[in-house]
Design an enzyme around this catalytic site. Sequence first.
Site, PDB file in Angstrom:
ATOM      1  N   TYR A 132       0.837  -1.196   0.000  1.00 21.88           N
ATOM      2  CA  TYR A 132       0.000   0.000   0.000  1.00 21.88           C
ATOM      3  C   TYR A 132       0.872   1.247   0.000  1.00 21.88           C
ATOM      4  CZ  TYR A 132      -3.901  -3.042   0.200  1.00 21.88           C
ATOM      5  OH  TYR A 132      -4.815  -3.982  -0.151  1.00 21.88           O
ATOM      6  N   LYS A 187       3.978 -15.369  -0.851  1.00 23.24           N
ATOM      7  CA  LYS A 187       4.436 -15.687  -2.210  1.00 23.24           C
ATOM      8  C   LYS A 187       5.960 -15.719  -2.164  1.00 23.24           C
ATOM      9  CE  LYS A 187       3.426 -16.234  -6.670  1.00 23.24           C
ATOM     10  NZ  LYS A 187       2.704 -17.401  -7.211  1.00 23.24           N
ATOM     11  N   ASP A 220      -1.663 -17.792  -4.402  1.00 26.71           N
ATOM     12  CA  ASP A 220      -2.508 -18.309  -5.485  1.00 26.71           C
ATOM     13  C   ASP A 220      -3.141 -19.651  -5.098  1.00 26.71           C
ATOM     14  OD1 ASP A 220       0.127 -19.134  -5.472  1.00 26.71           O
ATOM     15  OD2 ASP A 220       0.389 -19.101  -7.647  1.00 26.71           O
ATOM     16  N   ASP A 244      -6.235  -8.474   2.109  1.00 25.41           N
ATOM     17  CA  ASP A 244      -7.328  -7.685   1.558  1.00 25.41           C
ATOM     18  C   ASP A 244      -8.123  -8.544   0.569  1.00 25.41           C
ATOM     19  OD1 ASP A 244      -8.927  -5.580   0.852  1.00 25.41           O
ATOM     20  OD2 ASP A 244      -7.356  -4.387  -0.088  1.00 25.41           O
ATOM     21  N   ASP A 248     -12.014 -10.688   1.116  1.00 21.92           N
ATOM     22  CA  ASP A 248     -13.190 -10.509   0.251  1.00 21.92           C
ATOM     23  C   ASP A 248     -13.626 -11.853  -0.328  1.00 21.92           C
ATOM     24  OD1 ASP A 248     -12.958  -7.737   0.645  1.00 21.92           O
ATOM     25  OD2 ASP A 248     -13.556  -7.302  -1.416  1.00 21.92           O
TER      26      ASP A 248
HETATM   27 MG    MG Z   1     -10.723  -4.455   0.567  1.00 17.56          MG
END
Ligand code: MG
Length: 356
Positions: A132, A187, A220, A244, A248
């Site tokens: 971010y 990863k 992944d 994040d 979801d």
């Molecule tokens: Mg989000």
Amino acid sequence: MNPRIVVLEGDGIGPEIIAGTVRVVEAALRQSNGAVDLVPKPIGLAALERHGHTVPAETRQAIDAADGILLGPVTSHVYDIFKPENANPSAYLRKTYDLYANVRPARSRQGVKSMSDKVDLVVMRENTEGFYADRNLMDGNGELRPNEDTVLSVRLVTRKASLRIARAGFELARARGGKKRVSLVHKANVLRRGDGLFLECCREVAQDYPEIAVDDFHIDAAAMHLILRPEHFDVIITTNMFGDILSDEAAGLVGGLGLAPGLNAGDRIAMAQAVHGSAPDIAGQGIANPSAEMLSAAMLLEWLGHRRNDAALRRAGTLIHAAVDKTIARGETLTPDLGGKASTDAFSAAVAGAIG
Ligand code: MG
Ligand code: NAI
């Protein structure tokens, strides 16, 4: 002195779902004999208009003297990380108050159409660094553009942040007392140094929790396993962007964003904040599902209850979880996203009623 929670409405559907959430929090506190002072303050676009800042001084002062924050969703994309007075309130608060642990549970519920009825997991997402651009020590300049056709997005991973998110995740796995499993998601085959350091820190912390089983997945593969065998997972510890995305995905597995709660916890203060955004497409219509915000508030009450050793606050949190579950399982008063026709207010009244 009563613990204080600063209530911040946010943008879009924020005012609608915060009104319902406050109503339910008050009902739960009445029922549990818990005491909390709720302190409403301006935030976001409304605050920018009235006070010239998205997080005005009076809001910051109130938070400095508070124990918790209840934040509605914000329309993140309209804010500008290069202008302090126009800061994204969500990022600003996470950063300023060092809310490093973003705790995002996903659970199957009776009465909710979902892809699996066996999901009961929590994503423990590192919240202060990673990919971010506003959180990587470069003062918002975490994306470099050496020429018109080239961009470098810088990802920050530190030992300090990795150790503390790992600690929070293992503590949670221990406290949940469920499957007692921690899955590390990374990863490291590609981001060898960054995720290598992250894994090293997690494995170091794991030594202190011999009763917790540990495995790890590349991001992944984790995304696939989450769909094929979600029942495997208990606590997932991961870096910012992977968390994040996975949270979801997990929310999607169990009925969508309207039911996905979150807590942003630091060492001093925690902030309840639903996973979903400000839903501009349905804002102002009074049909948003306030469940995610209510469940986030419940997590905050439980967090406060544990820290302050206050059983009434913990009980208020438990009551909210149960009342949301009951209202949804009954299926009479549901918002449109859950297949019903009820308004936000009617649903909130039903949840408050289920508490009493
Ligand atoms: Mg989000
Ligand atoms: P969104 O989560 O706001 O909406 C996605 C879809 O889910 C929309 O169709 C919306 O109507 C629906 N939805 C979301 N919450 C709902 C609820 N409680 N009840 C019923 N339906 C709901 O994501 P989107 O559209 O990508 O972003 C909108 C704005 O929110 C953007 O500015 C984005 O940056 C911001 N955002 C803010 C977040 C936060 O404050 N934590 C998180 C995610 C996005």
